[in-house]
Scaffold this motif. Structure first.
Motif, short mmCIF file in Angstrom:
data_model
loop_
_atom_site.label_atom_id
_atom_site.label_comp_id
_atom_site.label_asym_id
_atom_site.label_seq_id
_atom_site.Cartn_x
_atom_site.Cartn_y
_atom_site.Cartn_z
N ASP A 1 0.87 -1.18 0.00
CA ASP A 1 0.00 0.00 0.00
C ASP A 1 0.90 1.23 0.00
N VAL A 2 0.88 1.98 -1.08
CA VAL A 2 1.78 3.13 -1.19
C VAL A 2 1.04 4.34 -1.73
N ARG A 3 1.69 5.50 -1.59
CA ARG A 3 1.21 6.70 -2.28
C ARG A 3 2.42 7.57 -2.60
N CYS A 4 2.24 8.51 -3.53
CA CYS A 4 3.32 9.44 -3.87
C CYS A 4 3.19 10.67 -3.00
N ARG A 5 4.32 11.16 -2.52
CA ARG A 5 4.30 12.45 -1.82
C ARG A 5 4.64 13.55 -2.81
N THR A 6 5.42 13.17 -3.80
CA THR A 6 5.75 14.07 -4.90
C THR A 6 5.74 13.21 -6.14
N ILE A 7 5.37 13.78 -7.29
CA ILE A 7 5.31 12.96 -8.50
C ILE A 7 6.34 13.44 -9.50
N GLY A 8 7.23 12.53 -9.86
CA GLY A 8 8.16 12.81 -10.95
C GLY A 8 8.09 11.59 -11.85
N ASP A 9 9.23 11.29 -12.49
CA ASP A 9 9.28 10.07 -13.29
C ASP A 9 9.22 8.84 -12.40
N VAL A 10 8.79 7.73 -12.98
CA VAL A 10 8.79 6.45 -12.27
C VAL A 10 10.21 6.14 -11.79
N THR A 11 11.21 6.52 -12.61
CA THR A 11 12.60 6.17 -12.31
C THR A 11 13.17 6.91 -11.11
N CYS A 12 12.56 8.02 -10.72
CA CYS A 12 13.18 8.77 -9.63
C CYS A 12 12.18 9.17 -8.54
N THR A 13 10.99 8.60 -8.55
CA THR A 13 10.02 8.96 -7.53
C THR A 13 9.93 7.89 -6.46
N GLY A 14 10.32 8.25 -5.27
CA GLY A 14 10.19 7.33 -4.14
C GLY A 14 8.76 7.33 -3.65
N LEU A 15 8.26 6.14 -3.30
CA LEU A 15 6.87 6.04 -2.84
C LEU A 15 6.86 5.88 -1.32
N THR A 16 5.81 6.40 -0.71
CA THR A 16 5.68 6.31 0.73
C THR A 16 4.73 5.17 1.07
N LEU A 17 5.14 4.32 2.00
CA LEU A 17 4.20 3.30 2.48
C LEU A 17 3.15 4.05 3.29
N SER A 18 1.90 3.97 2.85
CA SER A 18 0.88 4.80 3.49
C SER A 18 -0.50 4.26 3.20
N THR A 19 -1.39 4.47 4.15
CA THR A 19 -2.78 4.12 3.90
C THR A 19 -3.64 5.39 3.87
N ALA A 20 -3.00 6.54 3.70
CA ALA A 20 -3.74 7.81 3.68
C ALA A 20 -4.62 7.86 2.43
N ASN A 21 -5.92 7.97 2.62
CA ASN A 21 -6.78 8.02 1.44
C ASN A 21 -7.69 9.25 1.40
N SER A 22 -7.38 10.26 2.22
CA SER A 22 -8.10 11.52 2.12
C SER A 22 -7.10 12.66 2.30
N LEU A 23 -7.49 13.87 1.89
CA LEU A 23 -6.60 15.01 2.05
C LEU A 23 -6.27 15.25 3.52
N GLU A 24 -7.26 15.05 4.38
CA GLU A 24 -7.01 15.23 5.82
C GLU A 24 -5.93 14.26 6.30
N ASP A 25 -6.03 12.99 5.85
CA ASP A 25 -5.01 12.01 6.23
C ASP A 25 -3.63 12.44 5.74
N ILE A 26 -3.60 12.93 4.49
CA ILE A 26 -2.31 13.31 3.91
C ILE A 26 -1.70 14.48 4.68
N ILE A 27 -2.53 15.47 5.01
CA ILE A 27 -2.04 16.63 5.75
C ILE A 27 -1.48 16.18 7.10
N HIS A 28 -2.18 15.27 7.71
CA HIS A 28 -1.71 14.75 8.99
C HIS A 28 -0.35 14.05 8.82
#
Lengths: 300, 423
Positions: free
Chosen positions: A241-268
């Protein structure tokens, strides 16, 4: 009689002011669009700045060919939804024409190559002001960037010889062949961007929210698998289960292990994070002045 | 949203600038503010730990957080304005970190132009230096509403109250002639953190607030001019669409004062009057707009208005003139050319101007006016008189920072060569 406005509305007012200055001072502006949250917010501000008229400049997307498909789908949806115009230029074309050479090895990335395609596109389209969603809080070389950043005829940035920028008086005068990079959301932080997205209910690619994806771990960073990603023997793909904190190319974008599925969750999550958003960007880790070096050459 | 997050939405924005000499510990202070307010992330801390080790610092060098460019890391000095951000639950802060050495006065002026607060650092061992006075002078010239003098390195003078008191007294005497409204003094140690965010255990004799507490609580709502409505037209919005066929909106920022629907306004320079029909902001229609909002205004009469024009209230006009006196700071290696012609930018207007006269130059170290020396070069501050090719609509800088400020641009190089404050 006073009306106190909060910091988000003040930042919004400042950015809209800058966008209108660009439209007024330049003949052929274009807005660099990556499909990431910063360029989405910048485009939203442009919609607000010129309403009820249409945004008086096109968007320009440099497609590396290594984008997440979700980013491209979102871009096309957004243009349809808002009646915007997005011009796309491809890094693959620059490689085919011999203008750029593909990097080799496990960490090969087209991040650097897109500077060639970008500069070619700016020349082809005769763009005299290219707006970008760069923020000064992102990286230390960006902390010294002006709102209106002058570039010479080679598209290069000279950090030691920048024009002073005072009050809200922006000097966009230039000679033939020179252009400007303009950063309307210079003064926003990552947190400001997320809070504003929530405040304005701005649509984002679903990559920013939790989803299941095949990933592998490289040097402590979770990366997405893709046909052009070469895995080392020790790297094993798995579904997380992952999400992007920043979006770049697939080759250089690290993904965050996260279950945040709303803006409130992400802000938190952003508020409690102890690592910067670019902490997951392989392109910045190459050396202490990696960003400065790329910017001097004309990178965004 | 929980309470903390909704609280974040109601924060105020405070911009401050920092000035200090090369070794005053300015970068360390900023590093300390960022570090103690937890605005520094683990990866940034690791990066500066690695860098500190590499250049041979024993302790983690917080200054490396702000020294962004390669040349700065190599020379160990700050060479350009760098912007830094941090937030506490009360306020979001923007720091314009500017170099203190003499050749970079222009950067200090740049950073000061938008600041609510100036932090001036004094090394407790050195006391008040010429540079300190220069910073105080620039802060007052740029009309920064609040000045906080941080007497730093108190740890190196045994946290001595006598030293702090002497510096405070000395600086008060030497800046008595400057028109500064609000000046405060705090004894700190940026290196150890005393009185930066947390109250010092070593200086129980100091009863006042810490630096952070001052930054969080200083009253800034009156820093902008709420009295005089000024609306420089930036851009004319004319949708080429059926639904909006007759729409003609004037986009711009309310730079001071406020305006309501129905208000009588005058358009400058034409002098025509009308009333405000709507105040639009995207899909909202507002009843009122005030500084610093960016909005689009429509009028009830069809008047020819373009960029560079200004909407003001009927009974509250700015000055309209082609002959203008101002204080300037010169920014360019090419000296000011007497009788020379420059482009002048003021709000959204642009004109050409000629330098009629250099009235005097200011010796920035003694703050004395010198009307014999009229050669104005890089980093010089002078009073000049100009004549513009068309009338500008302006207020004195003292009344209104937005309509009282200008820049001069060299026609040949397109460089910004001077910043001016209208008298």
């Amino acid at each position: 009689m006073k009306q106190q406005i909060n910091h988000l509305r003040e930042l919004e007012a400042e950015s809209i002011f800058v966008l209108r200055e660009v439209a007024a001072q330049f003949e052929r502006p274009a807005m660099l669009f990556s499909g990431g949250k910063d360029s989405i917010v910048m485009y939203h501000l442009a919609l607000k700045a010129f309403y009820p008229a249409k945004v008086p400049f096109p968007l320009l997307h440099i497609d590396t060919g290594h984008n997440f498909q979700e980013t491209l789908d979102f871009r096309d949806w957004l243009m349809q939804e808002t009646g915007g115009k997005c011009i796309v230029r491809y890094v693959q074309d620059s490689i085919d024409k011999g203008r750029a050479t593909e990097e080799k090895g496990y960490n090969a990335s087209r991040n650097k190559l897109q500077t060639v395609t970008l500069l070619d596109a700016l020349e082809e389209l005769k763009v005299d002001a290219a707006m970008g969603g760069g923020r000064r809080d992102e990286e230390k070389a960006r902390a010294k960037e002006r709102f209106f950043s002058h570039r010479d005829e080679f598209g290069q940035w000279d950090p030691k010889n920048q024009r002073p920028e005072l009050w809200n008086l922006f000097n966009g005068r230039k000679h033939m062949g020179e252009h400007f990079r303009v950063f309307p959301i210079s003064n926003w932080t990552e947190m400001d961007v997320w809070q504003y997205i929530l405040l304005e209910n701005i649509a984002l690619p679903n990559l920013y929210f939790t989803h299941k994806r095949e990933v592998f771990n490289r040097d402590g960073v979770w990366m997405a698998t893709a046909p052009y990603m070469k895995l080392k023997d020790s790297e094993v793909p798995e579904i997380r289960d992952v999400r992007c904190r920043t979006i770049g190319d697939v080759t250089c974008t690290g993904l965050t292990l996260s279950t945040a599925n709303s803006l409130e969750d992400i802000i938190h999550e952003v508020a409690s994070s102890r690592v910067t958003e670019r902490g997951g960007r392989a392109d910045d880790k190459r050396s202490e002045s990696a960003m400065e070096d790329r910017k001097r050459e004309g990178y965004f | 949203m929980n309470g903390k997050q909704s609280g974040y939405l109601d924060m105020e924005l405070l911009r401050f600038t920092t000035a200090g000499s090369v070794d005053d510990g300015k970068s360390t202070l900023i590093g300390r503010l960022l570090y103690d307010s937890k605005a520094i992330f683990d990866d940034q801390l690791e990066a500066i730990e690695r860098a500190s080790e590499r250049i041979g610092n024993e302790e983690v060098n917080l200054a490396l957080l702000t020294d962004g460019l390669r040349a700065e890391r190599e020379q160990g000095i700050t060479i350009d304005v760098a912007y830094r951000y941090f937030a506490t639950p009360k306020r979001k802060f923007i720091i314009a970190d500017t170099p203190g050495h003499i050749q970079y006065t222009r950067n200090m002026v740049t950073g000061a132009s938008t600041a609510n607060v100036a932090l001036i650092l004094v090394d407790a061992r050195q006391g008040v230096l010429e540079q300190t006075l220069r910073h105080a002078y620039i802060a007052s010239l740029l009309q920064i509403p609040h000045i906080i003098v941080c007497v730093n390195k108190m740890d190196l003078v045994d946290f001595s109250q006598a030293t702090f008191d002497a510096i405070q007294k000395d600086l008060k005497t030497k800046t008595a002639s400057l028109p500064v409204k609000d000046i405060r003094y705090v004894p700190i140690s940026a290196l150890l953190g005393d009185n930066v965010v947390d109250a010092s255990q070593n200086m129980p004799w100091y009863p006042g607030p810490t630096l952070m507490s001052l930054l969080e609580n200083i009253y800034i709502s009156d820093d902008i001019n709420h009295q005089n409505f000024r609306f420089p037209v930036q851009y004319v919005v004319r949708p080429q669409a059926k639904d909006w066929h007759d729409y003609r909106g004037y986009a711009g920022r309310v730079v001071s004062g406020s305006v309501k629907v129905g208000d009588k306004v005058t358009v400058l320079p034409s002098g025509f009057s009308s009333t405000v029909k709507t105040i639009d902001f995207y899909k909202e229609t507002l009843q009122e707009a005030s500084a610093p909002q960016s909005v689009t205004i429509t009028l009830n009469d069809d008047i020819d208005i373009s960029r560079g024009d200004m909407l003001v209230k009927e009974l509250d006009h700015p000055q309209v003139n082609q002959d203008i006196d101002m204080m300037i700071c010169w920014f360019n290696e090419r000296k000011l050319v007497p009788r020379g012609k420059y482009i002048i930018r003021h709000t959204s207007a642009e004109a050409k101007c000629m330098i009629k006269e250099v009235v005097f130059k200011v010796n920035i170290n003694t703050m004395k006016e010198n009307s014999d020396d009229k050669e104005v070069g890089m980093n010089d501050i002078a009073r000049i008189a100009i004549r513009t090719t068309k009338p500008l609509f302006f207020d004195s800088y003292q009344m209104n920072r937005e309509t009282g400020s200008i820049i001069l641009v060299d026609e040949g190089t397109n460089e910004t060569v001077a910043a001016g404050m209208i008298i």
